[in-house]
Write an enzyme that holds these catalytic residues in place. Structure first.
Site, mmCIF file in Angstrom:
data_model
loop_
_atom_site.group_PDB
_atom_site.id
_atom_site.type_symbol
_atom_site.label_atom_id
_atom_site.label_comp_id
_atom_site.label_asym_id
_atom_site.label_seq_id
_atom_site.Cartn_x
_atom_site.Cartn_y
_atom_site.Cartn_z
ATOM 1 N N GLY A 287 11.165 -52.652 -21.633
ATOM 2 C CA GLY A 287 10.328 -51.495 -21.337
ATOM 3 C C GLY A 287 9.232 -51.794 -20.352
ATOM 4 O O GLY A 287 9.458 -52.369 -19.291
ATOM 5 N N GLU A 324 1.413 -46.473 -17.844
ATOM 6 C CA GLU A 324 0.832 -47.787 -18.177
ATOM 7 C C GLU A 324 -0.597 -47.914 -17.661
ATOM 8 O O GLU A 324 -1.452 -48.527 -18.316
ATOM 9 C CB GLU A 324 1.704 -48.921 -17.615
ATOM 10 C CG GLU A 324 3.142 -48.945 -18.143
ATOM 11 C CD GLU A 324 3.240 -48.975 -19.663
ATOM 12 O OE1 GLU A 324 2.339 -49.539 -20.305
ATOM 13 O OE2 GLU A 324 4.204 -48.396 -20.202
HETATM 14 ZN ZN LIG Z 1 2.571 -46.617 -23.725
#
Ligand SMILES: [Zn+2]
Length: 876
Positions: A287, A324
């Protein structure tokens, strides 16, 4: 386990009580709160030949009450030496509790309150399943040489595999890391390098200490890397890749500058670290992880090659970066106090990332996009439909849920946490207004920077900034499970009666609930939408002309469904031509949900589809394509499938004709994405003409790679393999073996999953055990086969026979749910007992919830399949 959890849910429903603002002493967790680390100095020396490491650390800490012991977290590390205030602790006084992941140091004498220091020496292992310190092997770009790099992944609870520590988010501290790496390697951590020196056997690199932060946000990566860099608003930005790939990071680097400036402004506090590194790593974990100042991404989520990458990849890169980087404030600068508030991190970053992506890329229709969620490894940036689907089931849970163990913390990373959280924030923002909402966020960040928080802290800040009772509105959405459906009933005198009830699918004895719903609506032909807050079971709207369409949930921005009475529905259908795409997608989403729930027959949905005007808004078609894909899989091995194929082809084909098979100059980006979806779906629906075109194009591609535009490659390969033989399989496999591009590799191996010949299916499955794909991706090839080949039985037989080999490759977030997820493709209820039996002997306690989710999914699919078979006859 499971039973106790269900009970908790019901208790929460009857006693909605707002939680308390952050308070360190009462924050949940296993570690005693009387000792707090302040500063760690950690030194790690990996042994690449043995795949082990040795480490040492000195921790400055504060003791609040007299104590006889230290309790901290450690897992799979052996503590070989311990000293407190420079006095040695006997080895017999070091107690390891593997089950609870704790190490206890019994002190020879009582330690007085005040500052003390703890020094430890330890050894640990470098693994390949992406938890703690891991290694991954890859083929180097250009040379094809086999290389290895090191990386770390700590969220939720794996920093303790790297160094013994107070590994709970409320125990913030400064971390100063030093590492020894081979001479020609680059080493990266949260902060810039402070100094480095040559030592025997390599180079020792020391990083500057971090600001106060949670342990799970530490990062260390090292290997033969390249980097490109720039600077924006005083922050040094780098995109770091394995050798030869740095230029593919250009798009990410440029997007990052744009995103960082946007957030600096939005949050009102500039990004607080001197640098922001983003690493594209070709394996190890699958991820992206928001480590402060050193974000790690699986390559496909960060690299974009303008010549060969698809538009879908470009969008994903932007969205994941935006998600992010939002965490650098929401998660890193301010961190949830405990994992029961994980949604504060993930729901917020998902919402913020999507908002930012939509702001700079309005052409992508990101709030509506439905084209990517088929990838089981992807957890980011998908709108609310998926969350609503899970939230309607018996296995749902409140956004905020108790978390007692490490396994439960890892289970918390699900659709409810990410997408219901995101969806609720979007609804709340549109109710409070964009500016009051942002002011509340600024107030919250300001008040809790370099500290922790709870959901209550966020509601307090938003309430203070907006002057509205946010806490009161929010409680029902985050503290009770499920969501409402609002029933619309026309009455006399231009009155409309609204009634709310809990919306469920296959969940007969669900408790009811009451929500404060910020309802938006518009009347066809009147321009401005209106808002009411529906606080009770019923509400009414006045002055709604009896002959005009009334649409609730404007743009589908609200997290509720709407069921119209017959006369209202008729008026809505007649007004479809003037309706915008988001509202049409919303009606389709609700209509399909009613079919899933058995509230309406299939014809209710197909009738709506049949009345849609032939425009080419991406999102409208994507919704239909996704539903057709689901129905197509559910009808596998039934005589009714042919009839459905004919119907679905008739609906989809005209749109492809209009778009044309090949891209046209200057077309919208959405046209290209839609074309790709249509080609794949039509191919899988057995359209002969589309299949033939794909075959021809694939032959041309083998001679000239540029002959298929990047967007059409994955769909073309899938369709060719669906109708292909062993020779096609071989060709695709060879192409996959050869390429060093992660994206291309994925396209080829994904396509293999579309084969339907059992011999080929078995060959594809066997790849999951090799190292042809990065470990984190290889295991998902089994899921992909289970789904795309309509042979979950073969996938499960393979997984059962190779359980040990597969589970060794699954990362922390997948460990509990991997096997249960393979069962979600079955439609035979007899499989439920088989799964339960297997779980009892082979899976951890924390798998109990994923097992029940799979059981519910099998029942749901069996039931829906039965109804579809009965109802397929009515298709036009
Ligand atoms: Zn996250």
């Amino acid at each position: 386990m499971r039973r106790a959890w269900v009970l908790l849910v019901f208790i929460a429903v009857t006693s909605l009580s707002a939680e308390k603002p952050f308070d360190f002493a009462t924050t949940p967790g296993k570690l005693p709160k009387n000792i707090r680390p302040i500063e760690y100095a950690i030194r790690i020396q990996p042994d690449l030949a043995k795949l082990t490491f040795s480490g040492s650390e000195t921790v400055q800490l504060t003791v609040e009450f007299p104590t006889r012991q230290f309790v901290l977290n450690a897992l799979d590390v052996s503590v070989t030496e311990a000293r407190v205030d420079d006095k040695s602790i006997a080895n017999s006084a070091i107690k390891i509790d593997t089950k609870n992941e704790l190490v206890t140091l019994l002190l020879p004498e009582e330690l007085r309150p005040g500052q003390h220091s703890l020094a430890l020496k330890f050894t640990g292992k470098i693994n390949q399943f992406g938890r703690g310190l891991y290694y991954a092997k890859y083929q180097e770009q250009g040379t094809g040489a086999k290389k290895l790099f090191l990386g770390t992944q700590f969220e939720a609870t794996d920093a303790r595999r790297f160094f013994p520590c107070w590994d709970e988010p409320a125990f913030r501290a400064h971390f100063q890391l030093s590492v020894v790496v081979p001479e020609n390697w680059m080493a990266v951590s949260n902060m810039p390098v402070a100094n480095e020196r040559k030592i025997s056997g390599g180079r020792e690199v020391s990083f500057q200490p971090t600001p106060s932060m949670s342990s799970y946000l530490n990062v260390f990566c090292a290997g033969e890397f390249d980097a490109i860099e720039s600077e924006t608003e005083g922050v040094k930005l780098r995109v770091i890749t394995t050798k030869g790939k740095a230029e593919s990071g250009r798009y990410a680097l440029e997007s990052t500058a744009q995103i960082l400036r946007y957030y600096n402004q939005y949050f009102g506090i500039p990004y607080p670290l001197p640098k922001l590194d983003q690493l594209a790593i070709p394996g190890g974990f699958g991820g992206a992880m928001e480590n402060w100042g050193g974000i790690t991404y699986y390559e496909m989520a960060l690299l974009f090659d303008p010549e060969n990458s698809s538009v879908t990849t470009k969008q994903r890169v932007y969205e994941v970066i935006a998600h992010e980087i939002a965490h650098q404030w929401f998660g890193d600068l301010v961190t949830m106090a405990w994992w029961d508030n994980l949604w504060l991190n993930e729901g917020f970053a998902s919402w913020m990332g999507t908002k930012c992506t939509a702001h700079f890329n309005p052409q992508w229709e990101v709030w509506l996009e439905k084209s990517i969620p088929r990838d089981p490894a992807r957890r980011i940036g998908i709108p609310k439909e998926q969350a609503m689907e899970g939230d309607a089931r018996a296995t749902t849970h409140p956004i905020q849920q108790p978390v007692a163990s490490e396994g439960e913390a890892n289970n918390a990373f699900d659709d409810i946490t990410y997408k219901k959280g995101q969806s609720f924030l979007r609804m709340l923002e549109s109710f409070l207004g964009e500016e009051p909402f942002r002011n509340g966020i600024r107030r919250y960040i300001q008040a809790h920077q370099y500290s922790n928080s709870t959901t209550a802290d966020l509601w307090n800040a938003l309430g203070a900034a907006s002057g509205k009772p946010v806490m009161e509105i929010a409680a029902a959405w985050t503290e009770q499970p499920g969501f409402p459906v609002v029933m619309v009933k026309r009455e006399n005198n231009c009155k409309v009666l609204l009634t709310q009830e809990r919306f469920t699918i296959g969940f007969d004895n669900a408790s009811d609930g009451l929500w404060k719903i910020p309802i938006t609506y518009f009347i066809d032909g009147q321009s401005a939408p209106a808002t009411i807050l529906m606080s009770e079971k019923t509400a009414s709207l006045e002055d709604i002309p009896a002959d005009r369409a009334l649409k609730l949930n404007v743009d589908g921005a609200g997290n509720y469904r709407v069921a119209y009475d017959a006369s209202s529905w008729k008026l809505l259908l007649a007004s479809l031509h003037g309706m915008n795409a988001p509202d049409k997608v919303n009606l389709l989403g609700d209509a399909w949900a009613f079919v899933q729930a058995g509230r309406e027959p299939l014809a209710f949905y197909t009738d709506l589809v049949g009345r849609l005007p032939q425009d080419t808004a991406l999102a409208v078609h994507e919704q239909v394509i996704n539903v057709f894909d689901t129905v197509n899989h559910l009808l596998a091995d039934t005589p009714q499938r042919d009839r459905f194929h004919n119907y679905a082809q008739r609906i989809l084909r005209p749109t492809l004709n209009e778009l044309t098979f090949q891209p046209t100059q200057g077309e919208l980006v959405t046209a290209s994405v839609l074309r790709a979806s249509l080609i794949q779906q039509l191919g899988l629906l057995g359209n002969q003409d589309v299949s033939k075109r794909c075959r021809e194009n694939f032959q041309a591609y083998l001679k000239n790679r540029a002959s298929i535009p990047p967007d059409l490659r994955a769909p073309t390969f899938a369709v060719v393999m669906r109708n292909g033989n062993a020779e096609i399989w071989q060709k695709l496999h060879e192409l996959g073996l050869k390429t060093t591009s992660t994206e291309e590799k994925q396209n080829y191996y994904d396509a293999l999953a579309f084969a339907t010949d059992p011999a080929l299916i078995k060959k594809t499955l066997a790849i999951a055990l090799t190292d042809e794909l990065p470990t984190s991706r290889a295991v998902f090839l089994v899921s992909k086969v289970a789904r795309e080949s309509d042979r979950p039985d073969l996938a499960w037989e393979f997984a059962k026979a190779n359980f040990k080999g597969l589970i060794a490759k699954v990362d922390a977030l997948g460990a509990n749910s991997y096997i249960p997820s393979l069962f979600t493709l079955f439609t035979d209820p007899n499989r439920i007992e088989e799964l339960r039996g297997f779980a009892k002997t082979h899976l951890s306690e924390a798998s109990a919830i994923p097992v029940e989710i799979a059981a519910d999914e099998i029942r749901f699919r069996a039931n829906l399949r039965k109804r579809l078979i009965e109802q397929i006859e009515v298709l036009p």
